[in-house]
Design a protein around this motif. Structure first.
Motif, PDB file in Angstrom:
ATOM      1  N   ASP A 122      26.626  41.587  44.657  1.00 28.11           N
ATOM      2  CA  ASP A 122      27.121  40.736  45.740  1.00 28.11           C
ATOM      3  C   ASP A 122      28.473  40.106  45.380  1.00 28.11           C
ATOM      4  N   GLN A 123      28.685  39.812  44.103  1.00 29.30           N
ATOM      5  CA  GLN A 123      29.970  39.264  43.676  1.00 29.30           C
ATOM      6  C   GLN A 123      31.072  40.321  43.795  1.00 29.30           C
ATOM      7  N   ILE A 125      31.138  42.839  45.852  1.00 27.40           N
ATOM      8  CA  ILE A 125      31.428  43.025  47.286  1.00 27.40           C
ATOM      9  C   ILE A 125      32.354  41.919  47.780  1.00 27.40           C
ATOM     10  N   ALA A 126      32.096  40.678  47.383  1.00 28.05           N
ATOM     11  CA  ALA A 126      32.957  39.564  47.802  1.00 28.05           C
ATOM     12  C   ALA A 126      34.382  39.752  47.284  1.00 28.05           C
ATOM     13  N   ILE A 127      34.522  40.111  46.022  1.00 26.28           N
ATOM     14  CA  ILE A 127      35.848  40.287  45.421  1.00 26.28           C
ATOM     15  C   ILE A 127      36.634  41.397  46.108  1.00 26.28           C
ATOM     16  N   THR A 128      35.950  42.466  46.455  1.00 28.30           N
ATOM     17  CA  THR A 128      36.642  43.619  47.034  1.00 28.30           C
ATOM     18  C   THR A 128      36.882  43.494  48.535  1.00 28.30           C
ATOM     19  N   THR A 129      36.177  42.580  49.209  1.00 31.99           N
ATOM     20  CA  THR A 129      36.317  42.533  50.670  1.00 31.99           C
ATOM     21  C   THR A 129      36.929  41.247  51.224  1.00 31.99           C
ATOM     22  N   LEU A 130      36.747  40.128  50.541  1.00 34.89           N
ATOM     23  CA  LEU A 130      37.262  38.867  51.075  1.00 34.89           C
ATOM     24  C   LEU A 130      38.718  38.652  50.688  1.00 34.89           C
ATOM     25  N   LYS A 132      40.232  35.827  50.169  1.00 31.99           N
ATOM     26  CA  LYS A 132      40.228  34.883  49.053  1.00 31.99           C
ATOM     27  C   LYS A 132      38.815  34.356  48.888  1.00 31.99           C
ATOM     28  N   GLY A 133      38.541  33.874  47.691  1.00 32.77           N
ATOM     29  CA  GLY A 133      37.195  33.375  47.413  1.00 32.77           C
ATOM     30  C   GLY A 133      37.076  32.984  45.963  1.00 32.77           C
ATOM     31  N   GLU A 134      35.824  32.801  45.537  1.00 32.36           N
ATOM     32  CA  GLU A 134      35.574  32.447  44.139  1.00 32.36           C
ATOM     33  C   GLU A 134      34.182  32.916  43.738  1.00 32.36           C
ATOM     34  N   VAL A 135      34.022  33.167  42.431  1.00 31.19           N
ATOM     35  CA  VAL A 135      32.734  33.569  41.880  1.00 31.19           C
ATOM     36  C   VAL A 135      32.535  32.899  40.524  1.00 31.19           C
TER      37      VAL A 135
END
Length: 164
Positions: A122-123, A125-130, A132-135
């Motif tokens: 899930d992390q 996927i967030a990094i590759t699609t959003l 900006k964001g954070e993990v």
């Protein structure tokens, strides 16, 4: 979920090297990406999209006053492993930034140290699609005894390289 970016292409060029040469050459090349890593002589034992393993030898240049790995060097080890774990998935138009670097020193470290970092699906996927964001990137630091003398929380953010 495989990502192709500048970092994975650089690491991919080293895949055909004999296993005995690979960590040294990887460490040299990746140490040039972030010059401070070369100064501390961090060694990339393994780097892939599944996992990053970085080590540091307990030698004079990174020691504290009691001849153990310095607290700042331990933090650098954790920051490097988690940062490269993020970097292996980050699109080329994004910039990784450390947001939180929290290190709890639990006990005196023994000898050389190793950091192992890996992201959950899930992390990734967030990094590759959003945009900006954070993990919060999980990392386990062990010393020569196999114990974990420190516990870390490393939160990495990413933003577009170009501001709108």
């Amino acid at each position: 979920m495989a990502t192709s970016n500048q970092m994975t292409r650089l690491v991919g060029k080293l895949d055909g090297l004999p296993s005995g040469m690979k960590p040294s050459l990887q460490s040299f090349l990746l140490g040039n990406v972030v010059p401070f890593l070369g100064t501390a002589k961090l060694r990339f034992e393994h780097i892939s999209q599944a996992q990053v393993v970085v080590s540091i030898k307990n030698r004079r240049r990174v020691q504290n006053h009691i001849k153990g790995v310095h607290a700042a060097a331990m933090a650098l080890l954790a920051e490097t492993a988690t940062g490269f774990a993020v970097g292996m998935h980050l699109p080329d138009d994004k910039l990784p930034l450390i947001k939180t670097l929290k290190v709890d020193y639990l006990k005196r470290a023994q000898g050389d140290m190793k950091a192992v970092a890996a992201l959950r699906e899930d992390q990734i996927i967030a990094i590759t699609t959003l945009e900006k964001g954070e993990v919060s990137v999980p990392v386990v630091i062990t010393d020569a005894s196999g114990e974990s003398p420190i516990q870390c929380e490393m939160i990495w953010a990413w933003v577009p390289k170009k501001r709108s």
